[in-house]
Design a protein around this motif. Structure first.
Motif, short mmCIF file in Angstrom:
data_model
loop_
_atom_site.label_atom_id
_atom_site.label_comp_id
_atom_site.label_asym_id
_atom_site.label_seq_id
_atom_site.Cartn_x
_atom_site.Cartn_y
_atom_site.Cartn_z
N LEU A 5 0.84 -1.20 0.00
CA LEU A 5 0.00 0.00 0.00
C LEU A 5 0.87 1.25 0.00
CD1 LEU A 5 -2.58 -0.84 2.83
CD2 LEU A 5 -3.01 -0.86 0.38
N GLU A 6 0.43 2.25 -0.72
CA GLU A 6 1.03 3.58 -0.64
C GLU A 6 0.19 4.37 0.36
OE1 GLU A 6 3.57 5.46 -1.95
OE2 GLU A 6 4.36 3.65 -2.89
N CYS A 7 0.79 4.86 1.42
CA CYS A 7 0.05 5.69 2.37
C CYS A 7 -0.07 7.08 1.76
CB CYS A 7 0.78 5.75 3.71
SG CYS A 7 -0.14 6.74 4.92
N ILE A 8 -1.25 7.42 1.32
CA ILE A 8 -1.44 8.70 0.64
C ILE A 8 -1.58 9.85 1.62
CG2 ILE A 8 -2.40 7.69 -1.46
CD1 ILE A 8 -5.19 8.39 -0.35
N ASP A 9 -1.63 9.51 2.91
CA ASP A 9 -1.81 10.53 3.94
C ASP A 9 -0.58 10.67 4.83
OD1 ASP A 9 -3.35 12.50 5.07
OD2 ASP A 9 -4.31 11.17 6.52
N SER A 10 0.59 10.33 4.29
CA SER A 10 1.83 10.47 5.07
C SER A 10 2.12 11.94 5.33
CB SER A 10 3.01 9.86 4.32
OG SER A 10 2.95 8.47 4.33
N PRO A 11 2.70 12.25 6.49
CA PRO A 11 3.10 13.64 6.75
C PRO A 11 4.08 14.11 5.67
CG PRO A 11 3.27 12.30 8.73
CD PRO A 11 3.01 11.35 7.61
N LEU A 12 3.92 15.34 5.25
CA LEU A 12 4.76 15.88 4.18
C LEU A 12 5.80 16.84 4.72
CD1 LEU A 12 2.02 16.60 1.48
CD2 LEU A 12 3.51 14.58 1.68
N GLN A 13 7.01 16.71 4.23
CA GLN A 13 8.08 17.62 4.61
C GLN A 13 7.80 18.99 4.00
OE1 GLN A 13 10.89 14.92 2.50
NE2 GLN A 13 11.90 16.82 1.89
N VAL A 14 8.27 20.02 4.67
CA VAL A 14 8.00 21.39 4.24
C VAL A 14 9.20 22.02 3.55
CG1 VAL A 14 6.19 21.79 5.95
CG2 VAL A 14 8.58 22.29 6.53
N ASN A 15 10.23 21.22 3.32
CA ASN A 15 11.43 21.71 2.64
C ASN A 15 12.01 20.57 1.81
OD1 ASN A 15 12.98 20.00 4.38
ND2 ASN A 15 12.85 21.58 5.95
N GLY A 16 13.13 20.79 1.19
CA GLY A 16 13.73 19.78 0.33
C GLY A 16 14.82 18.95 0.98
N TYR A 17 14.95 19.01 2.31
CA TYR A 17 16.08 18.32 2.93
C TYR A 17 15.73 17.52 4.19
CZ TYR A 17 15.93 22.76 5.47
OH TYR A 17 15.52 23.85 6.18
N ASP A 18 14.50 17.46 4.60
CA ASP A 18 14.15 16.76 5.84
C ASP A 18 13.66 15.33 5.64
OD1 ASP A 18 14.90 18.54 7.77
OD2 ASP A 18 12.92 19.45 8.00
N CYS A 19 13.82 14.76 4.46
CA CYS A 19 13.26 13.43 4.22
C CYS A 19 13.82 12.39 5.19
CB CYS A 19 13.46 12.99 2.77
SG CYS A 19 15.18 13.03 2.20
N GLY A 20 15.11 12.43 5.48
CA GLY A 20 15.70 11.47 6.42
C GLY A 20 15.14 11.60 7.82
N LEU A 21 14.92 12.84 8.24
CA LEU A 21 14.30 13.06 9.56
C LEU A 21 12.86 12.56 9.58
CD1 LEU A 21 15.73 16.55 10.47
CD2 LEU A 21 16.08 14.43 11.74
N TYR A 22 12.15 12.74 8.48
CA TYR A 22 10.78 12.24 8.42
C TYR A 22 10.75 10.71 8.48
CZ TYR A 22 8.12 16.51 7.99
OH TYR A 22 7.50 17.70 8.27
N VAL A 23 11.71 10.06 7.81
CA VAL A 23 11.80 8.60 7.90
C VAL A 23 12.01 8.19 9.36
CG1 VAL A 23 13.27 6.61 7.34
CG2 VAL A 23 12.59 8.20 5.54
N THR A 24 12.92 8.86 10.05
CA THR A 24 13.21 8.55 11.44
C THR A 24 11.99 8.81 12.33
OG1 THR A 24 15.50 9.16 11.01
CG2 THR A 24 14.85 8.97 13.31
N ALA A 25 11.32 9.93 12.12
CA ALA A 25 10.14 10.27 12.94
C ALA A 25 8.98 9.31 12.68
CB ALA A 25 9.72 11.72 12.64
N ILE A 26 8.77 8.95 11.43
CA ILE A 26 7.69 8.00 11.11
C ILE A 26 8.03 6.63 11.70
CG2 ILE A 26 6.54 6.77 9.22
CD1 ILE A 26 6.79 9.44 7.59
N ALA A 27 9.29 6.22 11.59
CA ALA A 27 9.69 4.93 12.17
C ALA A 27 9.47 4.94 13.68
CB ALA A 27 11.16 4.64 11.85
#
Length: 164
Positions: A92-114
């Protein structure tokens, strides 16, 4: 997994005993060449939950890593073992995942979601419903919580360096 020889995955994946795990979290990167370090641009997260027999992809940049997550799913699904439902785990693709507000926080979002998924998993919340951890992720992963996590990680690194 962007392994050039997919058969080699067996040597890496089998010792992990994924078939015995109730929850497995995979970071996903868009690096096409595993021989090049730092070649990827974006991180996302693929989580497997055994009771629901499902892989869920969370991407903080509107599905940018969808293809890479699906490729990882196809590479590891055979190593997950038969779950309660006897059918192959779904994707499944979670279409309601929290979205980053810049172009560089993807790794932090992975960590926070985990972290939110692990917290949900350890909480004893109902794991049989279709909601899985979605509401926990939505409540716990916000731009401000990600900014706090950045500070938390930086503090951990500084403390570690001070002890050396």
């Amino acid at each position: 997994m962007n392994c050039p020889v997919v058969e080699c995955l067996k040597d890496f994946v089998e010792p992990l005993h994924l078939r015995d795990k109730k929850l497995v979290i995979f970071p996903v990167n868009d690096n096409e060449d595993v021989c090049k370090a730092e070649a990827g641009f974006h991180w996302s997260l693929l989580a497997f939950e055994r009771n629901a027999n499902v892989f869920v992809h969370h991407d903080s940049n509107r599905g940018m890593n969808k293809w890479h997550a699906k490729r990882l799913y196809k590479a590891v699904v055979g190593y997950m073992g038969v779950s309660n439902s006897a059918s192959a785990p779904s994707y499944l693709e979670c279409i309601d995942s929290p979205l980053q507000v810049n172009g560089y926080d993807c790794g932090l979002y992975v960590t926070a979601i985990a972290r939110a998924i692990c917290s949900w998993h350890n909480s004893g919340e109902d794991k049989e419903g279709d909601g899985l951890w979605y509401s926990s992720v939505k409540a716990q992963v916000t731009p401000s919580s990600v900014a706090e996590m950045r500070s938390e990680i930086l503090s951990l690194i500084r403390n570690f360096l001070d002890t050396k």
